[in-house]
Design a protein around this motif. Sequence first.
Motif, PDB file in Angstrom:
ATOM      1  N   PHE A   8       0.832  -0.989  -0.033  1.00 60.75           N
ATOM      2  CA  PHE A   8       0.054   0.465   0.028  1.00 60.75           C
ATOM      3  C   PHE A   8       1.268   1.321  -0.142  1.00 60.75           C
ATOM      4  O   PHE A   8       1.897   1.093  -0.047  1.00 60.75           O
ATOM      5  N   MET A   9      -0.169   2.780  -0.081  1.00 60.78           N
ATOM      6  CA  MET A   9       1.477   3.743   0.067  1.00 60.78           C
ATOM      7  C   MET A   9       0.724   4.105   0.874  1.00 60.78           C
ATOM      8  O   MET A   9      -0.175   4.457   1.625  1.00 60.78           O
ATOM      9  N   MET A  10       1.832   3.896   1.567  1.00 57.85           N
ATOM     10  CA  MET A  10       1.825   5.267   3.097  1.00 57.85           C
ATOM     11  C   MET A  10       1.956   6.419   3.611  1.00 57.85           C
ATOM     12  O   MET A  10       2.796   7.031   2.840  1.00 57.85           O
ATOM     13  N   GLY A  11       0.984   6.827   3.979  1.00 57.55           N
ATOM     14  CA  GLY A  11       1.326   8.328   4.151  1.00 57.55           C
ATOM     15  C   GLY A  11       0.413   9.116   3.379  1.00 57.55           C
ATOM     16  O   GLY A  11      -0.918   8.887   2.735  1.00 57.55           O
ATOM     17  N   SER A  12       0.272  10.531   3.710  1.00 54.96           N
ATOM     18  CA  SER A  12      -0.259  11.435   2.231  1.00 54.96           C
ATOM     19  C   SER A  12       0.530  11.796   1.668  1.00 54.96           C
ATOM     20  O   SER A  12       1.777  12.179   1.781  1.00 54.96           O
ATOM     21  N   SER A  13      -0.736  11.913   0.689  1.00 56.38           N
ATOM     22  CA  SER A  13      -0.086  12.706  -1.037  1.00 56.38           C
ATOM     23  C   SER A  13       0.340  14.333  -0.895  1.00 56.38           C
ATOM     24  O   SER A  13       0.184  14.753   0.252  1.00 56.38           O
ATOM     25  N   GLU A  14       1.488  14.935  -1.931  1.00 49.12           N
ATOM     26  CA  GLU A  14       1.742  15.924  -2.103  1.00 49.12           C
ATOM     27  C   GLU A  14       0.632  17.036  -2.301  1.00 49.12           C
ATOM     28  O   GLU A  14       0.197  17.655  -1.060  1.00 49.12           O
ATOM     29  N   GLU A  20       3.593  17.627   7.864  1.00 43.39           N
ATOM     30  CA  GLU A  20       4.500  17.242   7.153  1.00 43.39           C
ATOM     31  C   GLU A  20       5.269  15.541   7.900  1.00 43.39           C
ATOM     32  O   GLU A  20       5.832  15.286   7.067  1.00 43.39           O
ATOM     33  N   SER A  21       5.219  14.787   8.775  1.00 43.02           N
ATOM     34  CA  SER A  21       5.373  13.836   8.810  1.00 43.02           C
ATOM     35  C   SER A  21       4.817  12.932   8.008  1.00 43.02           C
ATOM     36  O   SER A  21       5.111  11.873   8.236  1.00 43.02           O
ATOM     37  N   GLU A  22       3.290  13.469   7.932  1.00 47.07           N
ATOM     38  CA  GLU A  22       2.731  12.435   6.549  1.00 47.07           C
ATOM     39  C   GLU A  22       3.562  12.053   5.773  1.00 47.07           C
ATOM     40  O   GLU A  22       3.134  11.604   4.974  1.00 47.07           O
ATOM     41  N   GLY A  23       4.315  12.761   4.955  1.00 45.25           N
ATOM     42  CA  GLY A  23       4.781  12.881   3.860  1.00 45.25           C
ATOM     43  C   GLY A  23       6.997  11.891   4.157  1.00 45.25           C
ATOM     44  O   GLY A  23       7.277  12.276   4.675  1.00 45.25           O
ATOM     45  N   PRO A  24       7.360  12.177   2.745  1.00 37.99           N
ATOM     46  CA  PRO A  24       6.603  11.718   1.237  1.00 37.99           C
ATOM     47  C   PRO A  24       5.912   9.947   1.524  1.00 37.99           C
ATOM     48  O   PRO A  24       5.895   9.350   2.057  1.00 37.99           O
ATOM     49  N   GLN A  25       4.115  10.646   1.009  1.00 35.11           N
ATOM     50  CA  GLN A  25       4.222   8.858   0.758  1.00 35.11           C
ATOM     51  C   GLN A  25       4.950   8.444   0.384  1.00 35.11           C
ATOM     52  O   GLN A  25       5.823   8.685  -0.662  1.00 35.11           O
ATOM     53  N   ASP A  58      11.086  12.569  10.776  1.00 33.41           N
ATOM     54  CA  ASP A  58      11.059  12.780   9.043  1.00 33.41           C
ATOM     55  C   ASP A  58      11.484  11.097   8.309  1.00 33.41           C
ATOM     56  O   ASP A  58      12.317  10.872   7.585  1.00 33.41           O
ATOM     57  N   TYR A  59      10.703  10.375   9.781  1.00 39.15           N
ATOM     58  CA  TYR A  59      10.873   8.723   9.058  1.00 39.15           C
ATOM     59  C   TYR A  59      10.493   8.354   7.747  1.00 39.15           C
ATOM     60  O   TYR A  59      11.580   7.218   7.091  1.00 39.15           O
ATOM     61  N   TYR A  60       9.449   9.149   7.248  1.00 37.94           N
ATOM     62  CA  TYR A  60       9.154   8.257   6.036  1.00 37.94           C
ATOM     63  C   TYR A  60      10.279   8.604   5.010  1.00 37.94           C
ATOM     64  O   TYR A  60      10.252   8.139   3.872  1.00 37.94           O
ATOM     65  N   GLY A  61      10.865   9.434   5.386  1.00 39.31           N
ATOM     66  CA  GLY A  61      12.014  10.177   4.247  1.00 39.31           C
ATOM     67  C   GLY A  61      12.854   8.567   4.117  1.00 39.31           C
ATOM     68  O   GLY A  61      13.956   8.480   2.735  1.00 39.31           O
ATOM     69  N   ARG A  62      12.929   7.727   4.774  1.00 39.93           N
ATOM     70  CA  ARG A  62      14.412   6.799   5.096  1.00 39.93           C
ATOM     71  C   ARG A  62      13.427   5.556   5.248  1.00 39.93           C
ATOM     72  O   ARG A  62      14.584   4.377   6.158  1.00 39.93           O
ATOM     73  N   SER A  63      12.340   5.500   5.104  1.00 36.47           N
ATOM     74  CA  SER A  63      11.664   3.963   6.495  1.00 36.47           C
ATOM     75  C   SER A  63      12.122   2.746   4.982  1.00 36.47           C
ATOM     76  O   SER A  63      12.128   3.495   3.556  1.00 36.47           O
ATOM     77  N   THR A  83      -7.531  14.345  12.443  1.00 34.59           N
ATOM     78  CA  THR A  83      -7.549  14.294  13.216  1.00 34.59           C
ATOM     79  C   THR A  83      -7.554  12.677  13.295  1.00 34.59           C
ATOM     80  O   THR A  83      -7.456  11.393  13.609  1.00 34.59           O
ATOM     81  N   CYS A  84      -8.396  11.877  12.507  1.00 30.15           N
ATOM     82  CA  CYS A  84      -8.852  10.592  12.303  1.00 30.15           C
ATOM     83  C   CYS A  84      -8.668  10.050  10.647  1.00 30.15           C
ATOM     84  O   CYS A  84      -8.909   9.183  10.854  1.00 30.15           O
ATOM     85  N   ARG A  85      -8.455  10.657  10.121  1.00 32.45           N
ATOM     86  CA  ARG A  85      -7.789   9.980   9.006  1.00 32.45           C
ATOM     87  C   ARG A  85      -6.937   9.199   8.820  1.00 32.45           C
ATOM     88  O   ARG A  85      -6.083   8.769  10.024  1.00 32.45           O
ATOM     89  N   SER A  86      -6.663   7.937   7.885  1.00 30.28           N
ATOM     90  CA  SER A  86      -6.047   7.095   8.155  1.00 30.28           C
ATOM     91  C   SER A  86      -4.318   7.106   7.712  1.00 30.28           C
ATOM     92  O   SER A  86      -3.678   6.129   9.173  1.00 30.28           O
ATOM     93  N   ALA A  87      -4.170   8.432   7.221  1.00 32.77           N
ATOM     94  CA  ALA A  87      -2.535   8.452   7.851  1.00 32.77           C
ATOM     95  C   ALA A  87      -2.117   9.979   8.463  1.00 32.77           C
ATOM     96  O   ALA A  87      -0.969   9.640   8.719  1.00 32.77           O
ATOM     97  N   PHE A  88      -2.865  10.074   9.477  1.00 32.53           N
ATOM     98  CA  PHE A  88      -2.718  11.225  10.837  1.00 32.53           C
ATOM     99  C   PHE A  88      -1.619  10.521  11.466  1.00 32.53           C
ATOM    100  O   PHE A  88      -2.307   9.183  12.168  1.00 32.53           O
ATOM    101  N   ARG A  89      -0.822  10.849  12.138  1.00 32.77           N
ATOM    102  CA  ARG A  89       0.370  10.352  12.904  1.00 32.77           C
ATOM    103  C   ARG A  89       0.896  11.861  13.866  1.00 32.77           C
ATOM    104  O   ARG A  89       0.557  12.030  13.814  1.00 32.77           O
ATOM    105  N   SER A  90       0.761  10.548  14.908  1.00 28.42           N
ATOM    106  CA  SER A  90       0.888  11.726  16.341  1.00 28.42           C
ATOM    107  C   SER A  90       1.621  10.855  17.717  1.00 28.42           C
ATOM    108  O   SER A  90       1.698   9.616  16.787  1.00 28.42           O
ATOM    109  N   SER A  91       2.099  11.865  19.048  1.00 27.51           N
ATOM    110  CA  SER A  91       3.497  10.638  19.359  1.00 27.51           C
ATOM    111  C   SER A  91       2.744  11.601  21.245  1.00 27.51           C
ATOM    112  O   SER A  91       2.731  12.359  21.046  1.00 27.51           O
TER     113      SER A  91
END
Length: 374
Positions: free
Chosen positions: A19-25, A53-58, A198-203, A229-237
């Motif tokens: 699947f494509m993880m995260g949010s598109s541009e 911004e942490s949801e990208g790059p997809q 910034d993890y998605y850039g090197r996952s 904030t209920c979206r499939s791609a939303f992330r927090s910590s």
Amino acid sequence: DEDGKNVTLTMVLIPPGEFMMGSSEDELAALLKQNEGDDTSDNNKRIRRGRLESEGPQHRVRITRPFYLGQCEVTQRQWQAVKGDNPAAFEDNPMHPVEQVSWNDIQEFITKLNDESQSQPIRFALPTEAQWEYACRAGTTGLWHSVEGEKELHKYCWFHTNGGGKTHPVGQLRANGFGLYDMHGNVYEWCEDWFQPDYYGRSPLEDPSGPSGLHRVIRGGYYRSGPATCRSAFRSSYAPTYRWQHIGFRLAASIDVAEPTAGSSDAAPQTPDEKAFAYVRAMGGRAYGKDDPRRLTNVQLLHRRDVTDEGLEVFRHCKDVQWLNLEWTSATDHALAHFANCKKLETLQIGPTTTDAALAYLEQVPNLKYLSLG
């Protein structure tokens, strides 16, 4: 029942896939524009720019192995059956999700559950962030797994529109395509991974297990969340010690994939990797091989207090280990000597390593990319 004998947990088998993880541009641009609107008073529509911004790059993610995921969030009744207490703020119904549990609290719950389930060929854990989003999307590519979009979100999600400022019994609204309930809303759900913006850039492509960090990932939104904030791609910590009445969790479970040796299934392990698989199983940990189940690549022994330096000698001749987690075990940095042949190791999580022996070991690992000294 009060003694917990009739408390059950329904798990759904999630198949492997991509699947494509995260949010598109385009999605991020639209959300950022919404944040910059004139209506600054509507906090239900606003998300901090850094979070978005942490949801990208997809990026493409491949889940290579099937896994189980709880059909619903863990309830107060289920928690009490294992732990004997109920920390939740909303106690009016035992079928509400348990909340006010920290990530660390959940590790104790999981350890006890695994200890009581040693006769079963599966081990419980929190889902990785990638497993969580893959399961939430269930093949969809929109902002939510509800194919109708935001206008029908209330049929799937307890959030600010219908949540009433409190949790609700699990499994009351519609399920997603995998048959999972409340993936959007009700309570946030802890994931296994540490959070880095910034993890998605090197996952990695396959089965990402997260970086090192200080906070753990939460997903899904809660009963006061806005749609964004209920979206499939939303992330927090949050810090792993954090407890509040809007965060709960959902259990994942891995299937024991170690292959038996040729011939009788009762035959003793012969190869170094088979011996290591057997050791990890005996300790109640998780281990698997990404491309070949007979070649050990990922080892998870987190919270296994019976793991010692001497026991880890079984890994001395395992050459393909790429990911190793020894946090919160009884192992010390001297155990690293047993992994001298693991030249492919990319991720290492262990307690504080300060001795000369530990530093000498780390200098011998050319591919080490992520190091967590807990």
